[in-house]
Each structure stands twice: as structure tokens, then as C-alpha cells.
Design a protein around this motif. Structure first.
Motif, PDB file in Angstrom:
ATOM      1  N   THR A 169     -30.263  26.450  45.627  1.00 47.38           N
ATOM      2  CA  THR A 169     -29.413  26.906  46.756  1.00 47.38           C
ATOM      3  C   THR A 169     -29.688  28.479  47.384  1.00 47.38           C
ATOM      4  OG1 THR A 169     -27.168  26.523  47.914  1.00 47.38           O
ATOM      5  CG2 THR A 169     -27.097  27.423  45.708  1.00 47.38           C
ATOM      6  N   ALA A 170     -29.119  28.590  48.509  1.00 46.08           N
ATOM      7  CA  ALA A 170     -29.089  30.053  48.796  1.00 46.08           C
ATOM      8  C   ALA A 170     -28.026  30.793  48.095  1.00 46.08           C
ATOM      9  CB  ALA A 170     -29.037  30.129  50.347  1.00 46.08           C
ATOM     10  N   LEU A 171     -28.363  31.820  47.098  1.00 47.23           N
ATOM     11  CA  LEU A 171     -27.383  32.513  46.505  1.00 47.23           C
ATOM     12  C   LEU A 171     -26.683  33.596  47.241  1.00 47.23           C
ATOM     13  CD1 LEU A 171     -29.546  33.273  43.406  1.00 47.23           C
ATOM     14  CD2 LEU A 171     -28.157  31.490  43.933  1.00 47.23           C
ATOM     15  N   ARG A 172     -25.406  33.420  47.181  1.00 45.29           N
ATOM     16  CA  ARG A 172     -24.591  34.252  47.636  1.00 45.29           C
ATOM     17  C   ARG A 172     -24.505  35.645  46.864  1.00 45.29           C
ATOM     18  NH1 ARG A 172     -18.650  31.938  48.958  1.00 45.29           N
ATOM     19  NH2 ARG A 172     -18.379  32.792  46.734  1.00 45.29           N
ATOM     20  N   ALA A 173     -24.111  36.884  47.257  1.00 44.82           N
ATOM     21  CA  ALA A 173     -24.400  38.110  46.776  1.00 44.82           C
ATOM     22  C   ALA A 173     -23.617  38.176  45.436  1.00 44.82           C
ATOM     23  CB  ALA A 173     -23.866  39.260  47.661  1.00 44.82           C
ATOM     24  N   ASP A 174     -22.630  37.418  45.158  1.00 46.31           N
ATOM     25  CA  ASP A 174     -21.638  37.230  44.174  1.00 46.31           C
ATOM     26  C   ASP A 174     -22.363  36.502  42.934  1.00 46.31           C
ATOM     27  OD1 ASP A 174     -20.959  35.335  45.800  1.00 46.31           O
ATOM     28  OD2 ASP A 174     -19.145  35.014  44.851  1.00 46.31           O
ATOM     29  N   ARG A 175     -23.212  35.840  43.120  1.00 43.47           N
ATOM     30  CA  ARG A 175     -23.982  35.054  42.228  1.00 43.47           C
ATOM     31  C   ARG A 175     -25.206  35.457  41.766  1.00 43.47           C
ATOM     32  NH1 ARG A 175     -22.160  29.499  46.032  1.00 43.47           N
ATOM     33  NH2 ARG A 175     -20.043  29.997  45.503  1.00 43.47           N
ATOM     34  N   ILE A 176     -25.564  36.572  42.720  1.00 42.99           N
ATOM     35  CA  ILE A 176     -26.848  36.886  42.188  1.00 42.99           C
ATOM     36  C   ILE A 176     -27.335  37.309  40.988  1.00 42.99           C
ATOM     37  CG2 ILE A 176     -28.939  38.609  42.638  1.00 42.99           C
ATOM     38  CD1 ILE A 176     -28.134  38.461  45.791  1.00 42.99           C
ATOM     39  N   ASP A 177     -26.263  38.290  40.440  1.00 45.73           N
ATOM     40  CA  ASP A 177     -26.439  38.837  39.088  1.00 45.73           C
ATOM     41  C   ASP A 177     -26.525  37.899  37.838  1.00 45.73           C
ATOM     42  OD1 ASP A 177     -26.175  41.463  40.221  1.00 45.73           O
ATOM     43  OD2 ASP A 177     -23.995  41.971  39.587  1.00 45.73           O
ATOM     44  N   ALA A 178     -26.025  36.761  37.883  1.00 46.00           N
ATOM     45  CA  ALA A 178     -25.801  35.559  36.935  1.00 46.00           C
ATOM     46  C   ALA A 178     -27.183  35.201  37.005  1.00 46.00           C
ATOM     47  CB  ALA A 178     -24.506  34.659  37.124  1.00 46.00           C
ATOM     48  N   PHE A 179     -27.629  34.852  37.939  1.00 49.00           N
ATOM     49  CA  PHE A 179     -28.796  34.020  38.280  1.00 49.00           C
ATOM     50  C   PHE A 179     -30.035  35.058  37.916  1.00 49.00           C
ATOM     51  CE2 PHE A 179     -32.502  31.912  39.944  1.00 49.00           C
ATOM     52  CZ  PHE A 179     -32.192  30.670  39.962  1.00 49.00           C
ATOM     53  N   GLU A 180     -30.007  36.353  38.224  1.00 47.29           N
ATOM     54  CA  GLU A 180     -31.130  37.341  37.720  1.00 47.29           C
ATOM     55  C   GLU A 180     -31.195  37.515  36.240  1.00 47.29           C
ATOM     56  OE1 GLU A 180     -32.059  42.022  38.507  1.00 47.29           O
ATOM     57  OE2 GLU A 180     -30.924  40.642  39.797  1.00 47.29           O
ATOM     58  N   THR A 181     -29.912  37.568  35.704  1.00 47.64           N
ATOM     59  CA  THR A 181     -29.770  37.821  34.195  1.00 47.64           C
ATOM     60  C   THR A 181     -30.537  36.587  33.317  1.00 47.64           C
ATOM     61  OG1 THR A 181     -27.612  38.929  34.355  1.00 47.64           O
ATOM     62  CG2 THR A 181     -27.975  37.946  32.285  1.00 47.64           C
ATOM     63  N   GLN A 182     -30.372  35.350  33.740  1.00 54.79           N
ATOM     64  CA  GLN A 182     -31.105  34.087  32.995  1.00 54.79           C
ATOM     65  C   GLN A 182     -32.474  34.464  33.186  1.00 54.79           C
ATOM     66  OE1 GLN A 182     -29.644  30.344  34.052  1.00 54.79           O
ATOM     67  NE2 GLN A 182     -30.397  30.465  36.058  1.00 54.79           N
ATOM     68  N   ILE A 183     -32.866  34.891  34.237  1.00 51.54           N
ATOM     69  CA  ILE A 183     -34.384  35.119  34.427  1.00 51.54           C
ATOM     70  C   ILE A 183     -34.922  36.289  33.457  1.00 51.54           C
ATOM     71  CG2 ILE A 183     -36.085  35.719  35.987  1.00 51.54           C
ATOM     72  CD1 ILE A 183     -34.747  34.389  38.387  1.00 51.54           C
ATOM     73  N   ARG A 184     -34.134  37.053  33.729  1.00 55.77           N
ATOM     74  CA  ARG A 184     -34.652  38.452  32.961  1.00 55.77           C
ATOM     75  C   ARG A 184     -34.631  38.161  31.295  1.00 55.77           C
ATOM     76  NH1 ARG A 184     -35.617  43.047  35.509  1.00 55.77           N
ATOM     77  NH2 ARG A 184     -34.716  43.271  37.526  1.00 55.77           N
ATOM     78  N   ARG A 185     -33.717  37.378  30.879  1.00 56.61           N
ATOM     79  CA  ARG A 185     -33.438  36.861  29.501  1.00 56.61           C
ATOM     80  C   ARG A 185     -34.785  36.260  28.901  1.00 56.61           C
ATOM     81  NH1 ARG A 185     -28.813  34.297  29.895  1.00 56.61           N
ATOM     82  NH2 ARG A 185     -27.795  36.192  29.633  1.00 56.61           N
ATOM     83  N   THR A 186     -35.161  35.235  29.909  1.00 61.01           N
ATOM     84  CA  THR A 186     -36.391  34.356  29.671  1.00 61.01           C
ATOM     85  C   THR A 186     -37.687  35.096  29.513  1.00 61.01           C
ATOM     86  OG1 THR A 186     -35.389  32.523  30.722  1.00 61.01           O
ATOM     87  CG2 THR A 186     -37.600  32.524  30.366  1.00 61.01           C
ATOM     88  N   LEU A 187     -37.645  36.281  30.632  1.00 58.14           N
ATOM     89  CA  LEU A 187     -39.041  36.916  30.615  1.00 58.14           C
ATOM     90  C   LEU A 187     -39.014  37.858  29.423  1.00 58.14           C
ATOM     91  CD1 LEU A 187     -38.992  37.712  34.655  1.00 58.14           C
ATOM     92  CD2 LEU A 187     -40.552  36.146  33.386  1.00 58.14           C
ATOM     93  N   ASP A 188     -37.896  38.352  28.980  1.00 57.48           N
ATOM     94  CA  ASP A 188     -37.710  39.325  27.896  1.00 57.48           C
ATOM     95  C   ASP A 188     -38.324  38.469  26.702  1.00 57.48           C
ATOM     96  OD1 ASP A 188     -36.629  41.378  29.519  1.00 57.48           O
ATOM     97  OD2 ASP A 188     -34.518  41.003  28.728  1.00 57.48           O
ATOM     98  N   ALA A 189     -38.062  37.308  26.478  1.00 58.71           N
ATOM     99  CA  ALA A 189     -38.509  36.644  25.552  1.00 58.71           C
ATOM    100  C   ALA A 189     -39.860  36.072  25.609  1.00 58.71           C
ATOM    101  CB  ALA A 189     -37.898  35.241  25.115  1.00 58.71           C
ATOM    102  N   SER A 190     -40.519  36.455  26.578  1.00 58.21           N
ATOM    103  CA  SER A 190     -41.941  35.946  26.935  1.00 58.21           C
ATOM    104  C   SER A 190     -42.989  36.833  26.083  1.00 58.21           C
ATOM    105  CB  SER A 190     -42.236  35.647  28.368  1.00 58.21           C
ATOM    106  OG  SER A 190     -42.403  36.938  29.001  1.00 58.21           O
ATOM    107  N   GLY A 191     -42.605  37.787  26.084  1.00 60.84           N
ATOM    108  CA  GLY A 191     -43.823  38.834  25.401  1.00 60.84           C
ATOM    109  C   GLY A 191     -44.391  39.544  26.526  1.00 60.84           C
ATOM    110  N   TYR A 192     -44.183  39.000  27.761  1.00 61.33           N
ATOM    111  CA  TYR A 192     -44.887  39.972  28.857  1.00 61.33           C
ATOM    112  C   TYR A 192     -44.146  41.132  29.245  1.00 61.33           C
ATOM    113  CZ  TYR A 192     -48.334  35.643  30.103  1.00 61.33           C
ATOM    114  OH  TYR A 192     -49.287  34.917  30.111  1.00 61.33           O
ATOM    115  N   ARG A 193     -45.116  42.049  29.895  1.00 61.70           N
ATOM    116  CA  ARG A 193     -44.633  43.013  30.452  1.00 61.70           C
ATOM    117  C   ARG A 193     -44.286  42.419  31.917  1.00 61.70           C
ATOM    118  NH1 ARG A 193     -47.816  48.483  29.998  1.00 61.70           N
ATOM    119  NH2 ARG A 193     -49.522  46.958  30.160  1.00 61.70           N
TER     120      ARG A 193
END
Length: 746
Positions: free
Chosen positions: A510-534
Motif C-alpha cells: 500500500t502507499a506508505l504514509r510518512a509516519d510508516r516509512i521508517d519502520a518499513f525502511e528499517t526492515q529493508i535495511r536489516r535484510t540488506l545488512d545481512a546479505s553481505g552486499y554493499r
């Protein structure tokens, strides 16, 4: 000031001729200014969001990443031959619109649901330039959609209704409605303001003079604003600020000047000498008050953000031109009018502005100062109570939620969400550094990252080369050929031209309201951090979040700069250390109370529907705290100086501190309350509109001026001055010798 007063009052026709010429030359440029303003929240050059845009452009050769979402309702449904034929013709025409580089239709390359089960509602995506030419291309798309609908009027056969949304559509609607709302606010406020002025002065000529000053300053300021748009991006908020200050402060200053002129004229009847004395007394107060407002607005120039700086420059322009008009054009008119300023006399009220102190306000001041601790405690407690909701303030880019229902780009978003494609407005772009040229041996590692991203909560899909024809065929009406073409396109977009960088696009459900962006972005970054990719993470939500944080992060710097400059200015003017400290703290209380009320109404939805504010906004526009602080802090100082300068004058005449406070309230309360009513009307006019940010500004300013002119200036400040006693005017002797001598009167 003396030299200026002599020039203006001896050569009034020359002064007015110069202003007339300036206004005449300004009109065509002022008229063009609104269309040149921008609602784009902007981007930071040194940020992940901008880096991703540059990488996609330079390494992936993606230029036109801006999307327009067109929602169509088909009669008959698309799964009929007639419905499909009409839709196909619509898409073919859309592909031919100048600036549209690609069209993704409901039966082609997308893994999102793009058609409702009944076949009536469908989504078409048009790609347009990201920056230069985006607004013009969108205008052509809208014009084409209007022509399609117009060609069906009166026809009984198949047809389409079309609604358009998307990031560009929302931003352009924001600009258009901000402009129209500002114009409507001006037209609504002017007659009501004139009515209040008529009640205050009782004469038509005196009533018209403050309005002339306001219109003059706004016209020339808007022309200057247009000049700024030639060299930098200027926020659409700048127009609202110019109108607010031009009408509000301009009328306040003119009210003070006209009132003083009538007092001076009653002494000897000589209009030119009365105008000169008015400039040397009330004119000094106007100049000083204007400087404090300019300092507050100049605070917006401190952050290294062009979007915010443009608003600060607009505010400073408006203040300086308002001061200039009040100290030149207005005294020149007064010098020429003389006694005619009081004609034609329409209304006569005993409480109209006069040099005599108000018995009612004097009695009220005596009651307040009789119990000063009670006044300070209760007033402060009430203001702090109003400020409490601000502790939970959330800020960000409101997007479509920043517009009221009835605006097409907001209403169309509900259809997009119904189709399950709302996430197209909140795509995250992920660029992975493979550390070398991508080869077959890297496939499993890349696939694993994509699978992990797909499995995250709230993710609708991840665009990557690992989507297969089978994945796509369930969402495409065309079947195998279209699905294979889609896979090919996805593969091409997923690798940089040198095949060293990888790209995936994460689309929320769904379209993310501004107050929901941080939580969604955090889980993406957590996954990417664990991937080993820069990796570098970008996309619209990241850019909006970074920009919002940059604005709110600048607030402490702005507050500190304004506080220091204001403290120094008030210390010089009133020869005191306690007065400037008290003024800053009490103005800060007013600003905090306004923050709390706006948070409660706009963010939390309390009584929002009664003010025409949607209850699903969820956040305050990120620039709102900065704007409200600058405007409120500056304008609040007007009333502060009106009151304190009179207190200081009475003290210098030999009255005790306590008596000076009472006399000052009795002599200034009329001016303050009359000015506050006018400001309140101007600000309330901005609440009636379709842009939530403008409504929020109007609400915050209206609440603040109401509190400031009543509770703060007429209760809290007099009570505090009574408690402080002689310490109000304490200044170390060595510091007094160092400071320049400044005299303020009104």
C-alpha cells in the motif's frame, strides 16, 4: 529616522509617485509568480536518495522514472470486445502524448494487480521525465484524458472515465490549490478586515489606508519573489508567508501609525508636522517591530536547504517592504490627507482608538497585577497543557494525504489502493554493488537477497530478473507473449550497463504514509545488512524521509539563532537583561501551545472534520514547525514591543514599575486587541482551503495570535512585570556604557 520623516512629509507626492511606479511595474511579475512556485519537497544532493537517482540515470540509463497512474472505469468491462477496443484506443493515444516515454497497460509488464475482478476498474502507468519537463508532460496527459472523456459526452456506447494520480500529479495539485487557496483567503480576509478597521476608526479614509499598505507590500513582494524563481527553486509556501505578513503585519503597523497620526493631528492641526511626529514615535516602534519579525524570518535562511531558504527570503522580503511602505507611503498619504483622514465619519463609538487610556482595560490590569502569582501560574499551566500534544508530533511529507477529499489526485489514490497497487507510489529502489562483473556464479546469492526482501511483511512484490513468465501470466490478460516480454524488460532494468551493479525495486502492499516509512525502511535495511552486499537504498519514500529529517534537524539551529539575535536587540532597546529573557520564554510558550493545538487537530484528528481537515493525514508537513516558529515568534514580538515600549515610557516619566504596567495596559490594550482581531481574521481565512499544510499554518497562527493578544500580553506579561519589579530594568553599568542608545515610542 528624522531625516526620513522630513523627506517623506516634505515631498509626499514624489514618494507616492515612486510607490505607484513600483506597484505598476510589479503587477505583471507578481501575477506570474504563483505559477513559477514549486511544491516539490526537493532532495538533498549529498543523500542516498539523490545518489540512487544519479546511479540509475548514469549506470542503468534510466531517465524517465517518474510515473503517472491513470485509473480508468470502463463501460462495458474490459473483458468484453467493446470494452477492450475502447481501452486499446485510449492507450494508443496515451503513448503518443509528447513527453510520455513508456506506457504500462493493464495487461502488460507488471506483477501488481492492475484490474478489478469485475473488469471495470483498471490501472495504466505512464512514465514521464523525472524533473525537467515533468509538469508540462503531466499537463498534456491530463489534457488528453479530458479530451477522451469529452468525446464520450452524450454517447450511449462504450466509454472510459479517467482519474489521474501519482507523485507528480499530487505535487502539481498541491501547487495549484495552494495558489488558489491563497487568493481566496486574500479575498475573504480583506472585506472582514475592512469591517474591523471601520469599527476601530469609524471613518472610511482611515479604514482604507492600512489595506492600501498591505496590498502595496504584497504586490511588490510577489514581484520580487518571481525574480527569485529565476535563480532558485521557490516553495509555494513563500506565497502564503508573503500574504500572511503583508496583510497581517502591514495592517498592524498601519493601524498603529494611523492611530498615532490622529492623536498628533488633534494637537495643532498641521498634517505634515503631525505625520513627521508620527514617524518619530510610532514609526520607530514599527521599524523595531519589523526588524524582530525579519530576524525570525531570516532564521529560515540558516538551513542549507533551498526549499526552506526560499521561504525565509520571501518572509524577509515581505517584512522589509511592509516596513518601507509603512514608513514612506503611509506617512506621505497622511501628510496629504490631514483632517480628511477622519472622513467620511460613518461610525462613532466611545471605545474607538484614542490617546486616552481605556478605563476598562486599566481596571482589568489592576486586577491582574493585584494577584500576579495567580496570573503567572494559571496562564503558564494553561499554555503548557495546550502544548502537551506536541510531544508526540510526527512530521514528514504528507503526499496525497496533504490534500482534502475532492482533489482528483487524492481521490484517485483510493482506486489505486482498491486495486492493490498503492505501493507504486512508495517504491524503494535498491542498488547492490556486486564487487565485480555479474556472472552465473552470483545468481544464487542475488536470488537469495530478492527472496528475503519478498518475504518481508507488507511487501507486495520485488521487481527483479527472477520473476518468471509463470509469475506474470496470472496477472496479465495477454498470457504468454506479454509475460515473456515482461521478463525480458525486468532483466534489462536489473543490471547496470557494465553489469557490476544490481537493482531491485521493493513495492509495498500500500502507499506508505510518512509516519510508516521508517519502520518499513528499517526492515529493508536489516535484510540488506545481512546479505553481505554493499548497497544504496533510495526511492521516493527515502528521499522524502531524508528531506524531512534535514528540515526538522535544522530547527534547533534556527531557534538558537533567532533567540540570540532577538535577545541582543531587545537588550539594546530596553536596557535590560530580564526583559529580553522573559520575552523569549513567553513567546516560546505561545509557539509551543500553537504546536500542541495543530498536532492535536491535524495529526490526531481531534475536531478536524469541523475545520475541513481530513482525519487520516497522520503527520504534520515537515516544514510546518519551522514555518510556525519563524512567523509566530516574529509576529508575537509586535505585541510585546507595543506593550513594553509603553511600560518603559511610563517608567521614564517617573511612574513606579507597578503603576507603569497598569498604565501601559490601559493605553495599549485597544491597539493590541484590534490588531489581534485583524490578524485572527487573516489567519482563519487560510483554514478554508484544500491544502492541509496551508490549513495547518492558518490554524496554528490563529490560535497563537488569540492566545498571545489575550492571555500572554494582557495577563501573563503584566503579572510577570509586577513580580519582577525593579529587576525588569536592571542592566550592569559597564554593559549599559557599551550598548548603543536606542529610543522606542508609540
Amino acid at each position: 529616522m528624522r531625516a526620513l520623516s522630513l523627506f517623506v512629509t516634505r515631498r509626499p507626492w514624489l514618494v507616492l509617485a515612486l510607490w505607484g511606479l513600483a506597484a505598476l511595474l510589479s503587477v505583471p511579475f507578481a501575477a506570474r509568480a504563483p505559477a513559477a512556485l514549486s511544491a516539490n519537497p526537493g532532495s538533498l544532493q549529498d543523500s542516498d536518495g539523490r545518489r540512487v537517482i544519479n546511479i540509475l540515470r548514469e549506470r542503468f540509463e534510466e531517465v524517465d522514472t517518474n510515473t503517472v497512474l491513470l485509473v480508468t472505469r470502463s463501460t462495458p468491462p474490459l473483458d468484453t470486445a467493446q470494452g477492450k477496443a475502447v481501452y486499446d484506443k485510449f492507450v494508443q493515444g496515451l503513448e503518443g502524448v509528447q513527453g510520455v516515454t513508456r506506457v504500462l497497460r493493464q495487461d502488460a509488464q507488471t506483477t501488481l494487480p492492475t484490474r478489478a475482478e469485475d473488469g471495470v476498474l483498471a490501472l495504466t502507468v505512464a512514465q514521464i521525465p523525472l524533473e525537467e519537463g515533468a509538469t508540462e508532460t503531466l499537463a498534456r496527459v491530463r489534457e488528453y484524458a479530458d479530451k477522451v472523456e469529452a468525446s464520450q459526452v452524450g454517447a450511449s456506447g462504450p466509454g472510459l472515465s479517467i482519474r489521474i494520480t501519482g507523485g507528480q500529479a499530487i505535487a502539481d495539485d498541491f501547487t495549484a490549490f495552494a495558489e488558489s487557496d491563497t487568493k481566496r483567503s486574500e479575498f475573504a480576509a480583506l472585506p472582514l478586515t475592512a469591517l474591523v478597521l471601520l469599527l476601530v476608526f469609524g471613518a472610511l479614509v482611515a479604514t482604507g489606508l492600512p489595506l492600501v499598505v498591505g496590498v502595496l507590500s504584497i504586490t511588490v513582494a510577489m514581484a520580487c519573489l518571481f525574480g527569485l524563481t529565476r535563480v532558485m527553486e521557490v516553495s509555494t509556501f513563500a506565497q502564503s508567508i508573503i500574504t500572511l505578513i503583508g496583510l497581517g503585519a502591514g495592517i498592524d503597523y498601519a493601524l498603529l501609525m494611523v492611530n498615532r497620526f490622529r492623536e498628533e493631528l488633534a494637537q495643532d492641526g498641521d498634517s505634515r508636522s503631525a505625520a513627521a511626529r508620527t514617524m518619530l514615535t510610532a514609526g520607530r516602534s514599527v521599524a523595531f517591530s519589523g526588524i524582530t519579525v525579519a530576524i525570525a524570518m531570516a532564521g529560515l535562511i540558516l538551513p542549507p536547504l533551498a526549499f526552506v531558504r526560499s521561504m525565509g527570503l520571501g518572509g524577509v522580503l515581505a517584512v522589509l517592504l511592509t516596513i518601507l511602505a509603512s514608513l514612506t507611503a503611509l506617512p506621505a498619504m497622511l501628510a496629504l490627507l490631514g483632517e480628511r483622514v477622519n472622513s467620511p465619519r460613518i461610525l462613532k463609538f466611545p471605545w474607538a482608538q484614542s490617546s486616552a487610556a481605556s478605563e476598562a482595560w486599566t481596571a482589568f490590569a489592576r486586577r491582574v497585577t493585584a494577584r500576579p502569582f495567580l496570573g503567572v501560574i494559571l496562564s503558564t499551566a494553561f499554555l503548557l497543557l495546550l502544548a502537551l500534544p506536541a510531544l508526540n508530533m510526527k512530521t514528514g511529507y504528507a503526499g496525497a494525504w496533504g490534500l482534502t477529499p475532492g482533489v482528483e489526485s487524492r481521490d484517485a489514490l483510493s482506486d489505486v489502493r482498491t486495486l492493490g497497487a498503492g505501493g507504486l507510489l512508495s517504491q524503494f529502489e535498491v542498488v547492490l554493488d556486486n564487487g565485480g562483473r555479474y556472472g552465473p556464479e552470483d545468481r544464487d546469492r542475488f536470488r537469495a537477497v530478492v527472496a528475503d526482501l519478498r518475504a518481508l511483511p507488507g511487501v507486495e512484490t520485488v521487481l527483479s530478473p527472477f520473476l518468471t513468465a509463470a509469475d506474470l501470466s496470472g496477472n496479465t490478460a495477454g498470457g504468454g507473449t506479454d509475460a515473456i516480454a515482461a521478463v525480458t524488460a525486468l532483466t534489462q532494468r536489473s543490471f547496470s550497463t557494465d553489469r557490476q551493479l544490481l537493482r531491485v525495486t521493493v513495492i509495498p502492499d500500500t502507499a506508505l504514509r510518512a509516519d510508516r516509512i521508517d519502520a518499513f525502511e528499517t526492515q529493508i535495511r536489516r535484510t540488506l545488512d545481512a546479505s553481505g552486499y554493499r548497497y544504496t537504498l533510495g526511492g521516493a519514500p527515502v528521499g522524502e524521509r531524508e528531506f524531512s529529517q534535514a528540515i526538522t534537524g535544522a530547527l534547533p539551529t534556527v531557534i538558537a539563532g533567532v533567540f540570540v539575535a532577538t535577545f541582543l536587540l531587545l537588550m539594546v532597546a530596553f536596557r535590560s537583561l530580564l526583559i529580553p529573557l522573559k520575552s523569549i520564554l513567553m513567546n516560546a510558550l505561545t509557539v509551543a501551545a500553537a504546536y500542541g493545538v495543530v498536532t492535536l487537530v491535524v495529526q490526531d484528528g481531534f475536531l478536524a472534520s469541523y475545520l475541513g481537515i481530513p482525519q487520516d493525514v497522520g503527520v504534520l508537513d515537515s516544514s510546518l514547525p519551522l514555518l510556525l516558529f519563524a512567523v509566530l515568534f516574529g509576529l508575537s514580538m509586535d505585541y510585546e514591543i507595543f506593550l513594553l515600549s509603553r511600560v518603559q515610557e511610563e517608567v521614564l516619566r517617573g511612574h513606579s514599575n507597578d503603576e507603569a504596567v497598569v498604565l501601559a495596559v490601559g493605553r495599549t490594550a485597544r491597539i493590541i486587541t484590534s490588531a489581534a482581531i485583524i490578524m485572527f481574521i487573516v489567519f482563519c481565512a487560510f483554514i478554508v482551503g484544500r491544502v492541509v499544510a496551508n490549513k495547518s499554518i492558518g490554524l496554528g497562527l490563529a490560535v497563537a495570535v488569540l492566545l498571545d493578544a489575550t492571555l500572554v500580553r494582557l495577563v501573563l506579561v503584566p503579572a510577570f512585570l509586577k513580580i519582577a519589579g525593579k529587576w525588569n530594568w536592571w542592566l550592569p553599568a559597564w554593559l549599559d556604557r557599551l550598548l548603543p542608545q536606542v529610543r522606542i515610542e508609540h
